[in-house]
Design a protein around this motif. Structure first.
Motif, PDB file in Angstrom:
ATOM      1  N   TYR A 172       0.851  -1.206   0.000  1.00 40.93           N
ATOM      2  CA  TYR A 172       0.000   0.000   0.000  1.00 40.93           C
ATOM      3  C   TYR A 172       0.881   1.249   0.000  1.00 40.93           C
ATOM      4  CZ  TYR A 172      -3.971  -2.987   1.430  1.00 40.93           C
ATOM      5  OH  TYR A 172      -4.956  -3.938   1.500  1.00 40.93           O
ATOM      6  N   VAL A 199      -3.955  -1.135   9.669  1.00 39.86           N
ATOM      7  CA  VAL A 199      -3.830  -1.174   8.208  1.00 39.86           C
ATOM      8  C   VAL A 199      -4.778  -0.139   7.599  1.00 39.86           C
ATOM      9  CG1 VAL A 199      -4.106  -2.611   6.157  1.00 39.86           C
ATOM     10  CG2 VAL A 199      -3.156  -3.591   8.253  1.00 39.86           C
ATOM     11  N   ASP A 205      -6.032   1.665   3.859  1.00 44.84           N
ATOM     12  CA  ASP A 205      -5.972   1.475   2.408  1.00 44.84           C
ATOM     13  C   ASP A 205      -5.336   2.689   1.727  1.00 44.84           C
ATOM     14  OD1 ASP A 205      -8.319   3.083   0.842  1.00 44.84           O
ATOM     15  OD2 ASP A 205      -8.878   2.631   2.914  1.00 44.84           O
ATOM     16  N   PRO A 206      -4.724   2.475   0.554  1.00 45.69           N
ATOM     17  CA  PRO A 206      -4.001   3.552  -0.140  1.00 45.69           C
ATOM     18  C   PRO A 206      -4.860   4.782  -0.434  1.00 45.69           C
ATOM     19  CG  PRO A 206      -3.548   1.440  -1.184  1.00 45.69           C
ATOM     20  CD  PRO A 206      -4.609   1.204  -0.150  1.00 45.69           C
ATOM     21  N   ASN A 207      -6.131   4.589  -0.801  1.00 47.92           N
ATOM     22  CA  ASN A 207      -6.977   5.738  -1.147  1.00 47.92           C
ATOM     23  C   ASN A 207      -7.204   6.651   0.048  1.00 47.92           C
ATOM     24  OD1 ASN A 207      -7.237   4.990  -3.832  1.00 47.92           O
ATOM     25  ND2 ASN A 207      -9.000   3.681  -3.415  1.00 47.92           N
ATOM     26  N   THR A 208      -7.362   6.075   1.223  1.00 50.10           N
ATOM     27  CA  THR A 208      -7.528   6.881   2.440  1.00 50.10           C
ATOM     28  C   THR A 208      -6.270   7.698   2.698  1.00 50.10           C
ATOM     29  OG1 THR A 208      -9.031   5.241   3.383  1.00 50.10           O
ATOM     30  CG2 THR A 208      -7.994   6.771   4.925  1.00 50.10           C
TER      31      THR A 208
END
Length: 99
Positions: free
Chosen positions: A32, A84, A86-89
């Motif tokens: 990520y 963890v 996510d990349p979009n967040t």
């Protein structure tokens, strides 16, 4: 090599990943963070801090669980999240800084 304090004082946002090699969720974060670094090249600098080797930085920023992500700009914490993410967040928080 610049010190941690110098790195986080940057005008460019710095995303710090506090992790450990033995941490399963930390290993999930690695791809990520690579995606974020690649998609946001020039907008953010991603650095990894091993909590076992850098206990001073970990305790200074009160890292209680790993992974913990902290987004710094000009030495200030702009966003922080444990677990963890996510990349979009992550990218949406970085984009908010460059507005």
């Amino acid at each position: 090599m610049a010190s941690f304090g110098d790195l986080i004082k940057s005008e460019t946002p710095v995303l710090v990943d506090f992790y450990a090699d033995w941490c399963g969720p930390c290993k999930m974060m690695a791809p990520y963070l690579e995606e974020v670094a690649e998609k946001m090249k020039g907008k953010v600098r991603v650095i990894k801090v091993d909590v076992d080797k850098n206990q001073a930085a970990s305790s200074k920023y009160r890292v209680q669980s790993i992974p913990t992500l902290i987004l710094f700009q000009k030495g200030e914490i702009k966003w922080r999240q444990a677990g963890v993410v996510d990349p979009n967040t992550i990218m949406s928080h970085i984009n908010q800084l460059s507005k």
